[in-house]
Motif scaffolding. Structure first.
Motif, PDB file in Angstrom:
ATOM      1  N   ARG A   1       0.814  -1.205   0.000  1.00 12.90           N
ATOM      2  CA  ARG A   1       0.000   0.000   0.000  1.00 12.90           C
ATOM      3  C   ARG A   1       0.849   1.257   0.000  1.00 12.90           C
ATOM      4  O   ARG A   1       1.990   1.268   0.460  1.00 12.90           O
ATOM      5  CB  ARG A   1      -0.941   0.015   1.202  1.00 12.90           C
ATOM      6  CG  ARG A   1      -0.278  -0.023   2.555  1.00 12.90           C
ATOM      7  CD  ARG A   1      -1.316   0.000   3.673  1.00 12.90           C
ATOM      8  NE  ARG A   1      -1.990   1.284   3.733  1.00 12.90           N
ATOM      9  CZ  ARG A   1      -1.621   2.273   4.558  1.00 12.90           C
ATOM     10  NH1 ARG A   1      -0.581   2.120   5.368  1.00 12.90           N
ATOM     11  NH2 ARG A   1      -2.287   3.408   4.559  1.00 12.90           N
ATOM     12  N   GLN A   2       0.225   2.303  -0.529  1.00 15.45           N
ATOM     13  CA  GLN A   2       0.817   3.635  -0.518  1.00 15.45           C
ATOM     14  C   GLN A   2      -0.311   4.635  -0.345  1.00 15.45           C
ATOM     15  O   GLN A   2      -1.323   4.572  -1.046  1.00 15.45           O
ATOM     16  CB  GLN A   2       1.577   3.919  -1.816  1.00 15.45           C
ATOM     17  CG  GLN A   2       2.111   5.343  -1.925  1.00 15.45           C
ATOM     18  CD  GLN A   2       2.744   5.627  -3.281  1.00 15.45           C
ATOM     19  OE1 GLN A   2       2.895   4.728  -4.096  1.00 15.45           O
ATOM     20  NE2 GLN A   2       3.094   6.885  -3.515  1.00 15.45           N
ATOM     21  N   GLY A   3      -0.173   5.557   0.581  1.00 14.60           N
ATOM     22  CA  GLY A   3      -1.201   6.564   0.776  1.00 14.60           C
ATOM     23  C   GLY A   3      -2.379   6.053   1.576  1.00 14.60           C
ATOM     24  O   GLY A   3      -2.362   4.941   2.127  1.00 14.60           O
ATOM     25  N   PRO A   4      -3.461   6.840   1.634  1.00  9.58           N
ATOM     26  CA  PRO A   4      -4.594   6.545   2.530  1.00  9.58           C
ATOM     27  C   PRO A   4      -5.598   5.546   1.953  1.00  9.58           C
ATOM     28  O   PRO A   4      -6.773   5.840   1.766  1.00  9.58           O
ATOM     29  CB  PRO A   4      -5.241   7.923   2.714  1.00  9.58           C
ATOM     30  CG  PRO A   4      -4.979   8.605   1.403  1.00  9.58           C
ATOM     31  CD  PRO A   4      -3.613   8.146   0.959  1.00  9.58           C
ATOM     32  N   LEU A   5      -5.126   4.350   1.650  1.00 11.99           N
ATOM     33  CA  LEU A   5      -5.993   3.268   1.187  1.00 11.99           C
ATOM     34  C   LEU A   5      -5.436   1.980   1.765  1.00 11.99           C
ATOM     35  O   LEU A   5      -4.256   1.667   1.574  1.00 11.99           O
ATOM     36  CB  LEU A   5      -6.009   3.212  -0.351  1.00 11.99           C
ATOM     37  CG  LEU A   5      -6.975   2.233  -0.998  1.00 11.99           C
ATOM     38  CD1 LEU A   5      -8.416   2.552  -0.644  1.00 11.99           C
ATOM     39  CD2 LEU A   5      -6.810   2.238  -2.522  1.00 11.99           C
ATOM     40  N   SER A   6      -6.271   1.239   2.497  1.00  9.87           N
ATOM     41  CA  SER A   6      -5.728   0.082   3.211  1.00  9.87           C
ATOM     42  C   SER A   6      -6.827  -0.928   3.523  1.00  9.87           C
ATOM     43  O   SER A   6      -8.011  -0.707   3.242  1.00  9.87           O
ATOM     44  CB  SER A   6      -5.066   0.536   4.527  1.00  9.87           C
ATOM     45  OG  SER A   6      -6.032   1.105   5.401  1.00  9.87           O
ATOM     46  N   VAL A   7      -6.414  -2.047   4.096  1.00  8.35           N
ATOM     47  CA  VAL A   7      -7.321  -3.026   4.688  1.00  8.35           C
ATOM     48  C   VAL A   7      -6.737  -3.411   6.046  1.00  8.35           C
ATOM     49  O   VAL A   7      -5.535  -3.236   6.289  1.00  8.35           O
ATOM     50  CB  VAL A   7      -7.494  -4.288   3.813  1.00  8.35           C
ATOM     51  CG1 VAL A   7      -8.112  -3.942   2.471  1.00  8.35           C
ATOM     52  CG2 VAL A   7      -6.154  -4.997   3.623  1.00  8.35           C
ATOM     53  N   GLN A   8      -7.561  -3.920   6.947  1.00  4.95           N
ATOM     54  CA  GLN A   8      -7.066  -4.368   8.239  1.00  4.95           C
ATOM     55  C   GLN A   8      -6.530  -5.791   8.146  1.00  4.95           C
ATOM     56  O   GLN A   8      -5.362  -6.061   8.345  1.00  4.95           O
ATOM     57  CB  GLN A   8      -8.179  -4.279   9.277  1.00  4.95           C
ATOM     58  CG  GLN A   8      -8.576  -2.860   9.640  1.00  4.95           C
ATOM     59  CD  GLN A   8      -9.705  -2.822  10.655  1.00  4.95           C
ATOM     60  OE1 GLN A   8     -10.602  -3.657  10.618  1.00  4.95           O
ATOM     61  NE2 GLN A   8      -9.667  -1.848  11.535  1.00  4.95           N
ATOM     62  N   LYS A   9      -7.428  -6.723   7.818  1.00  5.52           N
ATOM     63  CA  LYS A   9      -7.084  -8.127   7.696  1.00  5.52           C
ATOM     64  C   LYS A   9      -8.236  -8.806   6.969  1.00  5.52           C
ATOM     65  O   LYS A   9      -9.258  -8.195   6.681  1.00  5.52           O
ATOM     66  CB  LYS A   9      -6.879  -8.761   9.067  1.00  5.52           C
ATOM     67  CG  LYS A   9      -8.127  -8.735   9.940  1.00  5.52           C
ATOM     68  CD  LYS A   9      -7.892  -9.417  11.264  1.00  5.52           C
ATOM     69  CE  LYS A   9      -9.170  -9.448  12.103  1.00  5.52           C
ATOM     70  NZ  LYS A   9      -8.961 -10.148  13.391  1.00  5.52           N
TER      71      LYS A   9
END
Length: 309
Positions: A50-58
């Motif tokens: 990931r890069q920047g404000p985009l993600s997942v927890q699990k």
């Protein structure tokens, strides 16, 4: 239902070309790449880049280890001028994943004081499915604010025995808040490739100038448009016909003939909604999903928990 919203279907090879945009100084360029594999009947989320404000927890497993549920998190909760979001998901052989979002996505009004190109707001999702893998991409609705300069693109790369169920629900303006979509631009492109061959393309480009929002051959004044694409290669022609008959019966039973239609396009089952209520559309799509999912590896519908929070 009006169901002639600028659709192009292509059955020949096509190169993917994306233009390079000039970026605003404070633009957020975010990317997220997810890799899934399958080991001993368990789908694992093996890589998060990931890069920047985009993600997942699990990955979550509310229906057992076979299918991984993943919730996309974008803390800004909206896309502004110069922003780009890039999502990539790669499913290895036999992997099953369901990707959704905790809330609505938003393309806000574009800024006026930027150079040409800076005002663009872009979201591009690219999915690669290997043999016997299954992806369900079921995001919440996308809100397009008046004055936005938005581009939303979804590319799905399949092989003959992979399975894809995915919908896009788009709301133009905020009519309930007396903020209709009266200016700006929204471009949507959905493409499906099978073994690098483009088998389906759906594109619409709405601006105040081209009058598609109100034209009878466009959205005819409706503010919510959506499509639900089903690629289930294990279904025979007869089974697809039976499925279409079931969905059409459902449409009649719930009195949705005015808003919803379904068709078979070269082995793809495509449901379209054109109306004024995102929740109505989602309810109808879930009912279709309930009928289709058992035909995909015998899986019953298990709605993501995040939809109820």
């Amino acid at each position: 239902m009006q169901n002639n919203v600028v659709t192009n279907r292509v059955v020949k090879n096509s190169a993917v070309k994306n233009s390079t945009l000039v970026k605003a100084k404070n633009a957020w360029i975010a990317s997220l790449e997810l890799d899934f594999d399958c080991t001993e009947q368990r789908t694992r989320l093996t890589k998060i880049k990931r890069q920047g404000p985009l993600s997942v927890q699990k990955a979550f497993y509310p229906e057992g280890q076979r299918c991984a549920h993943v919730y996309l998190l974008h803390p800004p909760a909206g896309i502004v001028s110069g922003d780009e979001l890039h999502l990539v998901a790669n499913l290895d052989n036999g992997a099953d994943a369901l990707i959704t979002t905790p809330g609505a996505n938003r393309f806000y009004r574009a800024r006026d004081n930027l150079d040409i190109g800076d005002s663009k707001q872009v979201q591009i999702s690219t999915f690669h499915l290997a043999s016997q893998s299954m992806l369900e991409y079921l995001p919440q609705e996308t809100l397009i604010y008046s004055g936005a300069d938005a581009v939303n693109q979804v590319d799905i790369h399949l092989v003959p025995d992979s399975i894809y169920l995915g919908w896009e629900i788009t709301c133009l303006g905020l009519p309930a808040s007396q903020q209709p979509f009266t200016q700006g631009r929204f471009s949507q492109r959905n493409r499906i490739f099978c073994q690098q061959k483009l088998i389906y393309q759906d594109r619409i480009d709405i601006t105040a100038a081209n009058a598609l929002l109100h034209h009878p051959a466009g959205l005819a004044g409706n503010t919510v448009m959506a499509s639900f694409v089903l690629y289930v290669p294990a279904l025979s022609v007869q089974q697809r016909h039976e499925l279409l008959a079931q969905i059409r019966t459902l449409i009649i039973e719930v009195g949705a003939q005015q808003w919803l239609s379904v068709t078979d396009i070269n082995g793809l089952v495509l449901a379209r909604y054109l109306g004024e209520h995102a929740q109505q559309c989602k309810t109808l799509f879930i009912q279709i999903w309930q009928r289709v999912r058992p035909l995909c590896k015998g899986k019953q519908v298990h709605q993501p928990r995040i939809w109820f929070t």
